[in-house]
Design an enzyme around this catalytic site. Structure first.
Site, PDB file in Angstrom:
ATOM      1  N   HIS A   1      -0.726   4.566   4.274  1.00  0.00           N
ATOM      2  CA  HIS A   1      -1.785   3.879   3.535  1.00  0.00           C
ATOM      3  C   HIS A   1      -3.138   4.494   3.871  1.00  0.00           C
ATOM      4  O   HIS A   1      -3.402   4.893   4.990  1.00  0.00           O
ATOM      5  CB  HIS A   1      -1.791   2.358   3.720  1.00  0.00           C
ATOM      6  CG  HIS A   1      -1.393   1.873   5.061  1.00  0.00           C
ATOM      7  ND1 HIS A   1      -0.093   1.730   5.447  1.00  0.00           N
ATOM      8  CD2 HIS A   1      -2.140   1.496   6.122  1.00  0.00           C
ATOM      9  CE1 HIS A   1      -0.055   1.271   6.683  1.00  0.00           C
ATOM     10  NE2 HIS A   1      -1.277   1.130   7.113  1.00  0.00           N
ATOM     11  N   GLY A   7       6.484   1.382  -4.209  1.00  0.00           N
ATOM     12  CA  GLY A   7       5.569   1.759  -3.133  1.00  0.00           C
ATOM     13  C   GLY A   7       4.371   2.487  -3.726  1.00  0.00           C
ATOM     14  O   GLY A   7       4.330   2.781  -4.927  1.00  0.00           O
ATOM     15  N   ASP A   8       3.381   2.739  -2.883  1.00  0.00           N
ATOM     16  CA  ASP A   8       2.177   3.463  -3.309  1.00  0.00           C
ATOM     17  C   ASP A   8       1.428   2.759  -4.430  1.00  0.00           C
ATOM     18  O   ASP A   8       0.832   3.406  -5.288  1.00  0.00           O
ATOM     19  CB  ASP A   8       2.528   4.906  -3.737  1.00  0.00           C
ATOM     20  CG  ASP A   8       3.333   5.608  -2.664  1.00  0.00           C
ATOM     21  OD1 ASP A   8       2.939   5.519  -1.496  1.00  0.00           O
ATOM     22  OD2 ASP A   8       4.363   6.216  -2.996  1.00  0.00           O
ATOM     23  N   LYS A  27      -1.570  -0.948  -1.886  1.00  0.00           N
ATOM     24  CA  LYS A  27      -1.595  -2.215  -1.145  1.00  0.00           C
ATOM     25  C   LYS A  27      -2.694  -2.219  -0.086  1.00  0.00           C
ATOM     26  O   LYS A  27      -3.353  -3.224   0.126  1.00  0.00           O
ATOM     27  CB  LYS A  27      -0.236  -2.467  -0.463  1.00  0.00           C
ATOM     28  CG  LYS A  27       0.891  -2.723  -1.430  1.00  0.00           C
ATOM     29  CD  LYS A  27       2.218  -2.877  -0.727  1.00  0.00           C
ATOM     30  CE  LYS A  27       2.729  -1.610  -0.099  1.00  0.00           C
ATOM     31  NZ  LYS A  27       3.128  -0.552  -1.033  1.00  0.00           N
ATOM     32  N   GLN A  31       6.044  -0.271   1.486  1.00  0.00           N
ATOM     33  CA  GLN A  31       6.907   0.147   0.366  1.00  0.00           C
ATOM     34  C   GLN A  31       6.795  -0.847  -0.806  1.00  0.00           C
ATOM     35  O   GLN A  31       5.745  -1.383  -1.032  1.00  0.00           O
ATOM     36  CB  GLN A  31       8.365   0.335   0.820  1.00  0.00           C
ATOM     37  CG  GLN A  31       8.566   1.535   1.757  1.00  0.00           C
ATOM     38  CD  GLN A  31       8.352   1.205   3.206  1.00  0.00           C
ATOM     39  OE1 GLN A  31       8.783   0.173   3.679  1.00  0.00           O
ATOM     40  NE2 GLN A  31       7.679   2.074   3.938  1.00  0.00           N
TER      41      GLN A  31
HETATM   42  P1  IMP Z   1      12.777   6.003   4.156  1.00  0.00           P
HETATM   43  O1  IMP Z   1      12.037   4.709   4.130  1.00  0.00           O
HETATM   44  O2  IMP Z   1      12.026   7.103   4.873  1.00  0.00           O
HETATM   45  O3  IMP Z   1      14.174   5.853   4.654  1.00  0.00           O
HETATM   46  O4  IMP Z   1      12.904   6.522   2.650  1.00  0.00           O
HETATM   47  C1  IMP Z   1      13.721   5.844   1.715  1.00  0.00           C
HETATM   48  C2  IMP Z   1      13.098   5.859   0.336  1.00  0.00           C
HETATM   49  O5  IMP Z   1      11.914   5.091   0.355  1.00  0.00           O
HETATM   50  C3  IMP Z   1      12.676   7.250  -0.156  1.00  0.00           C
HETATM   51  O6  IMP Z   1      12.836   7.304  -1.567  1.00  0.00           O
HETATM   52  C4  IMP Z   1      11.210   7.309   0.198  1.00  0.00           C
HETATM   53  O7  IMP Z   1      10.500   8.228  -0.612  1.00  0.00           O
HETATM   54  C5  IMP Z   1      10.806   5.876  -0.088  1.00  0.00           C
HETATM   55  N1  IMP Z   1       9.621   5.460   0.673  1.00  0.00           N
HETATM   56  C6  IMP Z   1       9.552   5.099   1.967  1.00  0.00           C
HETATM   57  N2  IMP Z   1       8.300   4.759   2.302  1.00  0.00           N
HETATM   58  C7  IMP Z   1       7.565   4.864   1.191  1.00  0.00           C
HETATM   59  C8  IMP Z   1       6.187   4.608   0.896  1.00  0.00           C
HETATM   60  O8  IMP Z   1       5.382   4.191   1.733  1.00  0.00           O
HETATM   61  N3  IMP Z   1       5.820   4.848  -0.389  1.00  0.00           N
HETATM   62  C9  IMP Z   1       6.683   5.270  -1.349  1.00  0.00           C
HETATM   63  N4  IMP Z   1       7.956   5.520  -1.111  1.00  0.00           N
HETATM   64  C10 IMP Z   1       8.399   5.316   0.142  1.00  0.00           C
END
Ligand code: IMP
Length: 461
Positions: free
Chosen positions: A40, A11-12, A15, A232
């Site tokens: 984003h 992620g990050d 995108k 993600q």
């Molecule tokens: P959740 O999606 O909130 O359940 O988080 C699950 C995992 O995905 C964690 O490690 C978050 O930090 C990671 N995560 C969720 N969304 C993002 C994003 O947009 N960027 C980076 N990491 C993310």
């Protein structure tokens, strides 16, 4: 045709910026998974927009669809739409009737479960947005779908079934007193019904709900270009990622089919662009073989201060974190940073079938004498070219680094205007290495946060 945008790392990867640049030729921008966990940032005409749910196409007057694979928090949805309207935009957002609704009890349970896991240092480091619990209810066939919000009777029926179970979980399994919670209404059927039936009325009044698959197929039959925007990244994919340190959906390209209702043939006929950040960052827990310097609580065994580097590696981490603004869009947390992890990218290229790459943050690395990548891993004395399937094995992998000569900072906007050949030669060597390893051409190179700081070599539409 379709162009699918997939994060190839954690992620990050930037995108949003690439969706924004390539999205010019899209008529419809669709998100196919995730919810308001996806921060984003889009910079448009000097203005910065931070979104977590609404697709970035909203800033450019596209039709934006939240596909059936998404989980939608109507509070966030309307907050973001209203905020964009206040800034003079008129976002056109449609929501799949089959998408699932994030309810306040999902966020509540996300927080409680992370808290319980953290007692044994087992927390995932979620964004706390209720994503996992909502997908759990979807799989458990007790979810509330967007279409249900429009039918008051169905909504009440669903809540009357689900809420007593959630209350029992909170009280009997986690041993908490509902009256002591910050938001006891999260477990009150009447309060939930009143708030969420109102969202249903607003969705209906604004004509925002669609049967996503047939809507998109009809638009495509009329010649529309469709951009499918993954949130993600591949290593956060519930199937192909680093389980359990993953999100609860499929950011990989297969998710673009199940999460929209377009067939694999349609998606496969188009292009699948892997978005790569020129180094690596990670929010939350889990292994990271190329990590440079840690963040307490997220990096196993690290309790240093991420802002007070003690070693050369940590200094590099602080430098890259600051230059790359590696702080969570949604949470503001400092991100862990490391060198590019190429075994991870080979895994992503195979799982997604990238037809092209966009490599971001090439400017962030400028000024370093040397730029390294984890070219392969060593695990139990053997060299691996791709990621092992279990997190435990991945955690034991040692990265074998390969070193590239660095490149100097330059007038990046001028480079973007001139084109790919204007990039510093050493940066091009780095990009060509990636093309060869991933067997896909570089279509775009990000050299700054703005739209004018993207070198476009090929437009996939
Ligand atoms: P959740 O999606 O909130 O359940 O988080 C699950 C995992 O995905 C964690 O490690 C978050 O930090 C990671 N995560 C969720 N969304 C993002 C994003 O947009 N960027 C980076 N990491 C993310």
């Amino acid at each position: 045709m379709t162009v699918t945008i997939v994060g190839s790392q954690l992620g990050d990867e930037g995108k949003g910026g690439i969706v924004d640049v390539f999205g010019d030729d899209a008529d419809v921008v669709v998100r196919y998974q995730g919810g308001d966990n996806a921060g984003h940032t889009v910079v448009h005409e000097g203005e910065e927009y931070k979104l977590s749910l609404v697709p970035s196409g909203a800033i450019r007057g596209k039709v934006n669809v939240l596909g059936n694979g998404c989980v939608v928090n109507p509070r966030t949805l309307f907050d973001e739409i209203d905020a964009l309207r206040e800034r003079g935009l008129d976002p056109d957002v449609r929501v799949a009737e089959r998408a699932h609704v994030i309810l306040p009890y999902h966020r509540l349970l996300d927080g409680i479960e992370e808290e319980v896991k953290s007692e044994d240092d087992d927390e995932i480091g979620t964004t706390g947005r209720g994503i996992g619990p909502t997908y759990e209810d979807k799989a458990g066939r007790r979810g509330v779908r967007v279409g249900d919000l429009l039918d008051a009777e169905v909504l009440r029926e669903r809540l009357e079934y689900a809420v007593p179970q959630k209350r029992a979980l909170v009280e009997d399994v986690f041993g908490l007193d509902v009256a002591d919670l910050d938001d006891p209404d999260a477990l009150d059927v009447d309060a939930l019904y009143d708030e969420f039936s109102e969202y249903g009325e607003r969705l209906a009044a604004e004509g925002m709900t669609v049967n996503a698959g047939s809507y998109l197929a009809e638009r495509m039959a009329d010649g529309a270009n469709v951009m499918l925007e993954g949130a993600q990244g591949t290593i956060l994919d519930i199937d192909h990622g680093n389980y359990p340190y993953v999100t609860s959906s499929n950011p990989t390209a297969g998710g673009a089919c199940t999460g929209t209702g377009l067939s694999p043939g349609v998606v496969g006929d188009g292009e699948v662009i892997g978005i790569v950040k020129a180094y690596l960052s990670r929010v939350g827990s889990g292994p990271m073989p190329t990590e440079l310097g840690g963040v307490p609580g997220d990096t196993p065994g690290y309790d240093g201060d991420p802002e007070d580097p003690q070693t050369e590696r940590e200094e590099l981490a602080v430098y890259i974190r600051d230059e790359g603004h590696e702080y969570g869009t949604v949470t503001g947390r400092p991100r862990r940073v490391g060198w590019l992890d190429v075994p991870m990218l080979r895994h992503a290229a195979r799982a997604n079938g990238f037809t092209g790459l966009a490599v971001n943050h090439v400017d962030t690395l400028a000024g370093l004498d040397e730029v390294k990548v984890g070219h392969t891993y060593t695990l139990d004395g053997e060299e691996l070219r791709t990621m092992p399937a279990t997190t435990e094995q991945w955690g034991e992998c040692e990265a074998n680094l390969r070193t590239f000569d660095g490149w100097e900072a330059t007038d990046w906007a001028a480079v973007a205007a001139e084109g790919y050949d204007a990039l510093p030669e050493n940066a091009r060597t780095y990009l060509e290495y990636l093309e060869a390893e991933l067997d896909a051409p570089v279509y775009a190179v990000g050299v700054g946060p703005g739209r004018s700081e993207t070198v476009v070599r090929e437009n996939p539409f």
